[in-house]
Design an enzyme around this catalytic site. Structure first.
Site, PDB file in Angstrom:
ATOM      1  N   LYS A  78       0.861  -1.190   0.000  1.00  0.00           N
ATOM      2  CA  LYS A  78       0.000   0.000   0.000  1.00  0.00           C
ATOM      3  C   LYS A  78       0.894   1.235   0.000  1.00  0.00           C
ATOM      4  O   LYS A  78       1.734   1.407   0.889  1.00  0.00           O
ATOM      5  CB  LYS A  78      -0.903   0.007   1.234  1.00  0.00           C
ATOM      6  CG  LYS A  78      -1.738   1.277   1.402  1.00  0.00           C
ATOM      7  CD  LYS A  78      -2.512   1.254   2.720  1.00  0.00           C
ATOM      8  CE  LYS A  78      -3.235   2.593   2.968  1.00  0.00           C
ATOM      9  NZ  LYS A  78      -3.938   2.602   4.270  1.00  0.00           N
TER      10      LYS A  78
ATOM     11  N   LYS B 220     -11.064  12.842   7.042  1.00  0.00           N
ATOM     12  CA  LYS B 220     -10.550  12.741   8.409  1.00  0.00           C
ATOM     13  C   LYS B 220     -10.634  14.129   9.033  1.00  0.00           C
ATOM     14  O   LYS B 220     -10.060  15.084   8.524  1.00  0.00           O
ATOM     15  CB  LYS B 220      -9.098  12.263   8.393  1.00  0.00           C
ATOM     16  CG  LYS B 220      -8.896  10.849   7.876  1.00  0.00           C
ATOM     17  CD  LYS B 220      -7.422  10.480   7.897  1.00  0.00           C
ATOM     18  CE  LYS B 220      -7.174   9.110   7.304  1.00  0.00           C
ATOM     19  NZ  LYS B 220      -7.685   8.014   8.141  1.00  0.00           N
TER      20      LYS B 220
ATOM     21  N   ASP C 218     -12.504   6.320   3.208  1.00  0.00           N
ATOM     22  CA  ASP C 218     -11.299   6.277   4.039  1.00  0.00           C
ATOM     23  C   ASP C 218     -10.742   4.861   4.150  1.00  0.00           C
ATOM     24  O   ASP C 218      -9.754   4.634   4.840  1.00  0.00           O
ATOM     25  CB  ASP C 218     -11.608   6.844   5.430  1.00  0.00           C
ATOM     26  CG  ASP C 218     -10.345   7.246   6.180  1.00  0.00           C
ATOM     27  OD1 ASP C 218      -9.297   7.393   5.531  1.00  0.00           O
ATOM     28  OD2 ASP C 218     -10.408   7.410   7.409  1.00  0.00           O
TER      29      ASP C 218
ATOM     30  N   ARG D 216      -7.202  -0.772   0.848  1.00  0.00           N
ATOM     31  CA  ARG D 216      -7.599  -2.076   0.285  1.00  0.00           C
ATOM     32  C   ARG D 216      -8.021  -1.927  -1.173  1.00  0.00           C
ATOM     33  O   ARG D 216      -7.817  -2.841  -1.976  1.00  0.00           O
ATOM     34  CB  ARG D 216      -8.698  -2.691   1.147  1.00  0.00           C
ATOM     35  CG  ARG D 216     -10.014  -1.950   1.168  1.00  0.00           C
ATOM     36  CD  ARG D 216     -10.858  -2.261   2.398  1.00  0.00           C
ATOM     37  NE  ARG D 216     -10.309  -1.633   3.599  1.00  0.00           N
ATOM     38  CZ  ARG D 216     -10.916  -1.621   4.779  1.00  0.00           C
ATOM     39  NH1 ARG D 216     -12.100  -2.207   4.924  1.00  0.00           N
ATOM     40  NH2 ARG D 216     -10.372  -1.053   5.818  1.00  0.00           N
TER      41      ARG D 216
END
Length: 562
Positions: free
Chosen positions: A311, A323, A394, A398
């Site tokens: 990642k 956020k 957020d 993945r």
């Protein structure tokens, strides 16, 4: 490193070391620690911005210490100061009579009658309790080296007093000292005349030369990791990461091949989930996403293949699910999974193990906020043909990795003994579950039958790079199953992972489902081993310096001499 590797890499030119991969692999690989090769490659490291930038030399009791300006002793206690460093014992004892804290923290003592003149005594503390491990050595060495720098040492010598319970104490101690000597990339690159290239000129190491070579290789990999993972989101925006990677693997006798995918049409076609995250950032040229492909193949017939997907979120605003409340600060560290991939390839490029093939993917993308950002409720079909409903923007990590994992699944069909990995600072839940400092390891069925998680935990424990085991359960697959006939899988719920039961486990199930790896489990004709590593805690503190985890554990398992 300069010319010093030539003096320390005195390993037989004709007899490379035999090393075992793991207890479950009968094939042994041979690591070519050949003097001429190491001299050529390691000597070149100092000439680049990503090298150690200081010399590392092997010393012994016969060394002329007039070239050094102090000693750092890492020891279980004053009673252990015998043999080669017995000349330090009386000085430490005298200091203890004046200040009892000398037994608990790094302290500078004067050495009379010796060329080194002064020493930093850095105690490990107790080593025999149930909860003690070899990290005591690494911690003491880091603290001791920092104290040496405060004392003004520029040419220190490191001596580690061994302990019967910790066979890797000297290596972990040296890695700890080197961690304390790392200089952030931004400081090395300053153009105002205040650049700091290195904290010391020379590091003398009172130990065997081959151990020093391993440490230098690991630290060079950790330097690459820290440079990518720790640098700010502009310095290491995706195009700049590509430039950096091409620079480090374009020198010397590099055996790493680099390929970059930047064409938007190709990204949208072959990496659609990644493209969704990239959609907003792609409007800004310097933030445009990149897929970086790395390949290493050692000499000889391949017996094992590692396929690594990292990642590489260069900055995570959270996207449309922004956020807020100050939780965005530090999100430039969300690229440490890709930083691990590049760092491990750096170690491979130095040590050049035979019979091993490693294929890497660095999914470099920025999760930006804007009119073209992806949003919750979108349904996107993955490379594997799986319809994914977005639940939370957020949960971009993945998304960024899933298509590359699918690609690795396709590549694995033609490789020898493949093992697929995703490495990511994926969830806050990982830190809530086991605290900071630990990598969480989760195996799929085929990897679990080989007990990979238990093995890597053992290797990590012995080299001071600890893991905690976790398990992907049926509830995790149920959690990410599509909730309506519109979608096949749900990417995430609407809550932060840290507030969600099994918040670090179900993302692994999502990666398996969205990449099509669920067709290669124990119930299939063609098994594929897959392991997910969540390094949210182990990658390092912010503010602070990234750790390089889990590079040492991977080197210990796949590259080091038995």
């Amino acid at each position: 490193m300069g010319s010093s590797p030539a003096s320390l890499a005195e390993v037989s030119e004709e007899s490379p070391s035999s090393i075992g991969r793991s207890s479950t692999t009968s094939a042994a690989v041979r690591l070519s620690l050949k003097t001429k090769q190491l001299r050529f490659f390691l000597a070149g490291l100092k000439k680049t911005s990503w090298g150690l930038n200081y010399d590392v030399t092997a010393v012994s009791g016969a060394t002329d210490f007039s070239a050094y300006d102090g000693l750092v002793v890492v020891s279980p206690g004053v009673d252990s100061l015998g043999g080669d460093v017995s000349f330090v014992k009386s000085a430490v004892q005298s200091a203890l009579e004046l200040d009892k804290s000398v037994a608990k923290q790094p302290s500078v003592v004067a050495i009379s009658g010796h060329a080194l003149k002064r020493a930093v005594f850095s105690p490990t503390g107790p080593l025999n309790r149930d909860y003690d491990d070899v990290r005591r050595y690494g911690d003491a060495a880091t603290a001791g080296m920092k104290r040496a720098l405060e004392a003004g040492m520029k040419k220190p010598v490191l001596f580690t007093v061994p302990h019967a319970s910790y066979q890797n104490a000297s290596l972990v101690s040296l890695l700890g000292a080197m961690h304390g000597l790392y200089v952030p990339l931004e400081l090395r690159e300053r153009t105002d005349g205040q650049a700091l290239k290195a904290k010391v000129e020379t590091l003398g190491v009172w130990d065997e030369k081959k151990l020093i070579i391993y440490a230098m290789a690991i630290e060079s990999g950790r330097t690459v990791y820290r440079d990518i993972g720790g640098s700010d989101p502009e310095r290491m925006a995706p195009p700049n990461v590509v430039k950096y990677v091409k620079e480090i693997f374009g020198v010397g006798n590099s055996q790493v091949k680099v390929e970059t995918i930047s064409n938007l049409g190709e990204i949208e076609k072959n990496y659609p989930l990644f493209a969704a995250v990239n959609r907003c950032a792609n409007r800004v040229d310097r933030h445009q996403g990149r897929i970086v492909k790395l390949t290493y193949q050692g000499d000889g017939p391949v017996t094992d293949t590692l396929l690594l997907v990292g990642k590489g979120v260069t900055y995570d605003t959270g996207g449309a699910d922004v956020k807020y409340g100050g939780h965005m600060a530090g999100m430039h560290r969300d690229k440490c999974g890709s930083a691990f991939v590049a760092g491990f390839f750096q170690v491979l490029n130095i040590l050049k193990p035979k019979n091993l093939k490693v294929i890497g993917r660095m999914a470099m993308v920025r999760n930006s906020i804007g009119a073209d950002g992806y949003v919750a409720d979108e349904i996107i079909t993955s490379r594997a043909g799986v319809r994914v409903r977005v639940g939370n923007t957020d949960a971009e990590g993945r998304m960024a990795m899933a298509d590359s994992l699918c690609e690795m699944k396709e590549v694995a069909a033609g490789e020898k003994n493949p093992h697929l990995f995703t490495i990511a600072t994926l969830t806050g839940h990982a830190i809530r579950a086991v605290g900071p400092n630990y990598t969480l390891v989760l195996d799929n069925g085929p990897a679990r039958t080989k007990k990979f998680a238990q093995e890597i935990q053992e290797f990590g424990h012995n080299i001071g790079d600890p893991f905690e085991l976790s398990t992907i359960r049926r509830e995790d697959y149920d959690f990410c199953r599509g909730k309506s006939e519109y979608e096949d899988v749900l990417q995430c719920n609407n809550e932060p992972s840290s507030a969600t039961p099994r918040g670090h486990q179900f993302p692994a199930a999502f990666l398996i489902r969205s990449s099509g790896l669920d067709k290669y489990g124990l119930d299939s004709a063609n098994h594929l081993k897959y392991t997910h590593l969540d390094i949210a805690g182990s990658s390092g503190p912010f503010p602070g310096i990234p750790t390089g985890a889990p590079i040492p554990a991977f080197v210990a398992k796949y590259l080091m001499t038995e």
